[in-house]
Design a protein around this motif. Structure first.
Motif, PDB file in Angstrom:
ATOM      1  N   GLN A   2       0.819  -1.217   0.000  1.00  0.00           N
ATOM      2  CA  GLN A   2       0.000   0.000   0.000  1.00  0.00           C
ATOM      3  C   GLN A   2       0.857   1.273   0.000  1.00  0.00           C
ATOM      4  OE1 GLN A   2      -2.329  -0.741   3.482  1.00  0.00           O
ATOM      5  NE2 GLN A   2      -3.580  -2.290   2.490  1.00  0.00           N
ATOM      6  N   TYR A   3       2.041   1.188   0.602  1.00  0.00           N
ATOM      7  CA  TYR A   3       2.859   2.402   0.751  1.00  0.00           C
ATOM      8  C   TYR A   3       4.150   2.338  -0.051  1.00  0.00           C
ATOM      9  CZ  TYR A   3      -0.453   3.507   4.389  1.00  0.00           C
ATOM     10  OH  TYR A   3      -1.616   3.792   5.050  1.00  0.00           O
ATOM     11  N   GLN A  31      -1.362  -5.521  -4.525  1.00  0.00           N
ATOM     12  CA  GLN A  31      -2.338  -4.429  -4.356  1.00  0.00           C
ATOM     13  C   GLN A  31      -3.776  -4.950  -4.378  1.00  0.00           C
ATOM     14  OE1 GLN A  31       0.282  -4.093  -6.464  1.00  0.00           O
ATOM     15  NE2 GLN A  31       1.086  -2.007  -6.422  1.00  0.00           N
ATOM     16  N   SER A  33      -4.234  -7.367  -1.175  1.00  0.00           N
ATOM     17  CA  SER A  33      -4.450  -6.652   0.090  1.00  0.00           C
ATOM     18  C   SER A  33      -5.925  -6.284   0.256  1.00  0.00           C
ATOM     19  CB  SER A  33      -3.568  -5.407   0.171  1.00  0.00           C
ATOM     20  OG  SER A  33      -4.046  -4.402  -0.657  1.00  0.00           O
ATOM     21  N   GLN A  34      -6.596  -5.985  -0.859  1.00  0.00           N
ATOM     22  CA  GLN A  34      -8.033  -5.674  -0.801  1.00  0.00           C
ATOM     23  C   GLN A  34      -8.853  -6.932  -0.508  1.00  0.00           C
ATOM     24  OE1 GLN A  34      -9.342  -2.473  -1.292  1.00  0.00           O
ATOM     25  NE2 GLN A  34      -7.227  -1.799  -1.295  1.00  0.00           N
ATOM     26  N   THR A  77      -8.177  -7.467   3.249  1.00  0.00           N
ATOM     27  CA  THR A  77      -8.805  -6.479   4.127  1.00  0.00           C
ATOM     28  C   THR A  77     -10.320  -6.627   4.144  1.00  0.00           C
ATOM     29  OG1 THR A  77      -7.067  -4.971   3.468  1.00  0.00           O
ATOM     30  CG2 THR A  77      -8.885  -4.009   4.660  1.00  0.00           C
ATOM     31  N   ILE A 136     -14.493  -8.337  -6.309  1.00  0.00           N
ATOM     32  CA  ILE A 136     -13.077  -8.320  -6.720  1.00  0.00           C
ATOM     33  C   ILE A 136     -12.874  -7.375  -7.904  1.00  0.00           C
ATOM     34  CG2 ILE A 136     -11.164  -9.758  -7.564  1.00  0.00           C
ATOM     35  CD1 ILE A 136     -12.530 -12.097  -6.002  1.00  0.00           C
ATOM     36  N   TYR A 145     -11.882  -4.156  -6.746  1.00  0.00           N
ATOM     37  CA  TYR A 145     -10.541  -4.023  -6.173  1.00  0.00           C
ATOM     38  C   TYR A 145      -9.464  -3.791  -7.244  1.00  0.00           C
ATOM     39  CZ  TYR A 145     -12.966  -6.429  -2.357  1.00  0.00           C
ATOM     40  OH  TYR A 145     -13.869  -6.801  -1.399  1.00  0.00           O
ATOM     41  N   ARG A 181      -9.613  -1.665  -9.549  1.00  0.00           N
ATOM     42  CA  ARG A 181      -9.607  -0.261  -9.996  1.00  0.00           C
ATOM     43  C   ARG A 181      -8.274   0.402  -9.618  1.00  0.00           C
ATOM     44  NH1 ARG A 181     -10.427   2.864  -5.604  1.00  0.00           N
ATOM     45  NH2 ARG A 181     -10.896   5.045  -6.029  1.00  0.00           N
ATOM     46  N   GLN A 182      -7.798   1.248 -10.497  1.00  0.00           N
ATOM     47  CA  GLN A 182      -6.494   1.892 -10.261  1.00  0.00           C
ATOM     48  C   GLN A 182      -6.654   3.242  -9.562  1.00  0.00           C
ATOM     49  OE1 GLN A 182      -3.394   0.479 -10.925  1.00  0.00           O
ATOM     50  NE2 GLN A 182      -4.735  -1.284 -11.187  1.00  0.00           N
TER      51      GLN A 182
END
Lengths: 310, 446
Positions: free
Chosen positions: B105-106, B405, B408-409, B412, B440, B443, B445-446
């Motif tokens: 995420q970071y 990325q 992680s969705q 979460t 999904i 998830y 999406r950019q």
């Protein structure tokens, strides 16, 4: 001679300027503005800046590198879970505010009828749920609903009934989060209504009594109209705060089971902070702002209008 | 007017001196006095922070660096919120402690640490694939895998209940201080289902959470991986309607019937409490439950045994919950931070970290899994012998191999546990799959 005239003109202008500055500073509105300036700056820093920053965030893409306008909102409108959260937030807020208002109204009347001597004690005790930080009291409720150690289930089982999946079943879980919200928030309604009740002049009740009004008529034509503004303002503030509630759902269910107890704030936190999609989280938390603003404007306008009529 | 000629040699010397003078305030070698701040995960095991303090401060004294360490709790998401705030403000600690998905995420705010990992791998040997999945998803290492706080969640079982109700002797399959016996080959997800049914009927259900928490995601992720059921493939393609996903959902539907009725809202503490209350026969957890039982319920602790995961068609896979240390790219003292990260990961220091946390932390290096600390824990003697991988068990990162990325969705939002709850409560598999595919899709999406 000309020089002397010019000099006296300049002196007069200076004196005039000093005078006008002095007058400006002596004006009540200027003093009021200066005195409120620290508060204005505080609000600008702590309220306006974060609010505009949230709007800015809501218009960025997931990685926060690109301006995408309103596409986060259009994306949300297509999500089934979003509309489920909208519905749940409405159920949560409307039901909780309704019961807080009813319970607050009844308890305020009960307390009002207690003789003055013992009233303070009751007022203090009844305010306890509202005074305890919600995160802490909700933790106590969580233990009461705990699957392994629930005190409620222990009582039910000890009288031969089967335990209830308090937080595991969708309807029970919704009931639990609303119950805790009502438990915490009802004392606020109670204290506001009590203050309103105390401000109703006794002469009105005496007049109603002379006119032969019964209990219901006194309530309908004296008490409620006199309390109306307080009822509206309390309901409005509570609705806004309940829509924005985070701690109760977060501590009690975290949105489970199946996201069916999420409200805007908890879902925004899930997607924004936990899921690392801050723009989407900001969009969710901003969704209710226009709706609540319109509601607030109408209610406040109505209150002001009636205030002017009075 | 005389013009002074500058020789090439003098020009180069001058340029180097100027560059050094400009850069000097920004470069602090590990040997220069400078300051460094760490935002570290607050260890659950008492004494876990003290050991780390000692290791890091030894380095700081030697390198003359003014080191500050803040231990940030995961309670109330304090660590998570600090990370989010520091990334937004581009200011704060130099080194931060990240849990599983945060490096993905970071990543934009992280300094590549390939040079650190080159040194670490040279001394510690190869690292588990599951750790590499997030650590290197951009090609280079973005974060340094941490021993401190990295854990796996294998079964923690009531020896007596499994023996009595299901006829399974976990100690015989996974003996203390030894590799698993050939009987362990029978410890499969099918045997697990049968045992879950028998224990449930005997009033001692398995405590398997299905809420949106890490404990839920980890065991469910391992189950999906053991069946080869990936909702999203490594290229990011949605793969929900595969035979493997259908197979695992059929399995999960049967398992759901033998679980306590409120598992859909369990948090990370609920399964621990379930076992400690004496009601549960098995949970998936690191040794923290046993540690707490040893303190609060010693009779129950003496009947607990941690051992390998059941085996599925794609192997015996234990869910990994990793931690990493990342270096913010806005850090003012990167060279000192990198030197410290190398120091923390020296084998002797890793040994100290593992011992200091009574074996709770798992080193991500196979070569360093030979410590005796796990065999020495008890009662019962050797209860944690099979906490680290032994025999054919491997680690898996739940939701892998999806691009981190997207994974992680998935993680979460607890898509996999929700799928199980949906079908467990009577929804058709087709409807559940359609719901998952739609979720999904969002998830990606950019």
């Amino acid at each position: 001679m000309v020089d002397a005239t010019m000099k006296s003109d300049v002196a007069a202008m200076r004196a005039d300027k000093r005078g006008s500055l002095q007058r400006t500073f002596q004006r009540k509105s200027t003093i009021a503005f200066l005195m409120t300036l620290p508060l204005i700056l505080l609000i600008a820093t702590l309220v306006l800046y974060p609010a505009f920053y949230a709007v800015h965030l809501a218009m960025l893409n997931k990685t926060m590198e690109r301006f995408v306008g309103l596409s986060n909102f259009t994306f949300l409108f297509k999500r089934e879970t979003f509309w489920m959260v909208v519905m749940q937030s409405c159920i949560f807020a409307i039901t909780a505010v309704f019961f807080k208002a009813i319970i607050g109204f009844i308890v305020a009347h009960l307390v009002h009828n207690i003789p003055d001597k013992g009233q303070r004690k009751w007022r203090g005790m009844l305010l306890v749920p509202w005074v305890i930080p919600p995160a802490m009291s909700t933790l106590a409720w969580l233990w009461l609903f705990d699957p392994s150690y629930s005190a409620f289930n222990w009582i039910l089982e000890s009288i031969g009934l089967s335990g209830v999946p308090w937080l595991g079943d969708v309807y029970w879980a919704r009931f639990c989060v609303i119950l805790v919200n009502v438990w915490i928030g009802a004392p606020f309604f109670m204290i506001m209504y009590l203050a309103a009740l105390k401000s109703v002049p006794d002469q009105l009740y005496e007049a109603a009594k002379i006119d032969g009004a019964n209990w219901w008529q006194t309530m309908r034509f004296v008490t409620i109209p006199m309390m109306r503004n307080i009822i509206m303002i309390t309901a409005l503030f509570s609705t806004i705060v309940t829509f924005a509630n985070f701690d109760i759902v977060r501590v009690l269910t975290r949105g489970d089971p199946l996201d069916q107890t999420h409200v805007f704030a908890t879902w925004a936190f899930r997607l924004g902070i936990e899921g690392g999609d801050i723009p989407l989280g900001a969009s969710i938390s901003l969704f209710m702002v226009p709706i609540l603003t319109v509601g607030a404007i109408f209610i406040l306008r109505d209150i002001v209008k009636r205030g002017n009529e009075a | 007017m005389s013009r002074k000629r500058i020789s090439r040699r003098r020009f180069i010397a001058g340029s180097v001196a100027t560059a050094a003078a400009i850069a000097a305030p920004h470069v602090s070698t590990s040997h220069a006095a400078g300051s460094l701040s760490l935002g570290m995960w607050d260890h659950w095991v008492p004494g876990g922070n003290k050991i780390f303090d000692g290791i890091a401060q030894d380095w700081a004294t030697k390198e003359k660096v003014n080191l500050t360490i803040d231990y940030l709790s995961t309670q109330g998401n304090k660590l998570l919120l600090t990370i989010a705030a520091e990334a937004q403000a581009r200011s704060g600690h130099d080194v931060m402690d990240f849990s599983a998905w945060e490096p993905a995420q970071y990543v934009r705010h992280l300094e590549p640490v390939g040079d650190v990992m080159k040194e670490v791998l040279a001394t510690n040997g190869p690292i588990t694939e599951a750790m590499q999945y997030i650590g290197t998803f951009t090609g280079d290492w973005n974060v340094v895998p941490s021993t401190r706080g990295s854990l796996i969640l294998p079964p923690c079982t009531r020896i007596d209940y499994l023996k009595q109700h299901a006829g399974i002797d976990v100690q015989a399959m996974f003996p203390a201080g030894k590799d698993p016996t050939p009987d362990a080959a029978n410890w499969t997800w099918d045997a697990f289902l049968l045992a879950a049914e028998k224990c449930h009927k005997a009033g001692a259900s398995f405590g398997l959470p299905l809420g949106a928490t890490t404990d839920s995601l980890d065991w469910v992720g391992a189950l999906f991986s053991a069946y080869g059921a990936a909702l999203v493939d490594a290229k990011g393609n949605i793969n929900v309607k595969s035979d493997e996903v259908g197979q695992v959902l059929e399995y999960a539907k049967r398992l759901f019937a033998f679980l306590p009725p409120d598992v859909a809202s369990w948090d990370n503490a609920s399964n621990n409490k379930w076992l400690l209350s004496g009601k549960g026969a098995l949970i998936f957890n690191p040794p923290s439950t046993w540690v707490v039982a040893k303190r609060d319920a010693p009779d129950i602790a003496a009947k607990l045994w941690t051992h390998a995961m059941p085996k599925g068609p794609k192997g015996r896979l234990a869910p990994l919950l990793p931690r990493y240390q990342g270096l913010w790219n806005f850090s003012k003292n990167k060279s000192a931070a990198k030197s410290l990260l190398v120091h923390i990961n020296k084998p002797d220091n890793i040994r100290k970290i593992v011992a200091g946390a009574a074996g709770y932390d798992i080193p991500p290096y196979q070569k360093l899994l030979d410590y005796k600390v796990w065999d020495e824990q008890g009662p019962p003697a050797g209860t944690l012998s099979h906490y680290p991988n032994r025999g054919d068990q491997k680690n898996v990162m739940p939701c892998s191999p999806a691009p981190p990325q997207i994974a992680s969705q998935l993680y979460t939002n607890a898509v996999m546990p929700k799928m199980i709850v949906r079908i467990g409560r009577g929804e058709s598999i087709d409807k559940t799959l359609a719901w998952a595919a739609s979720e999904i899709e969002g998830y990606t999406r950019q």
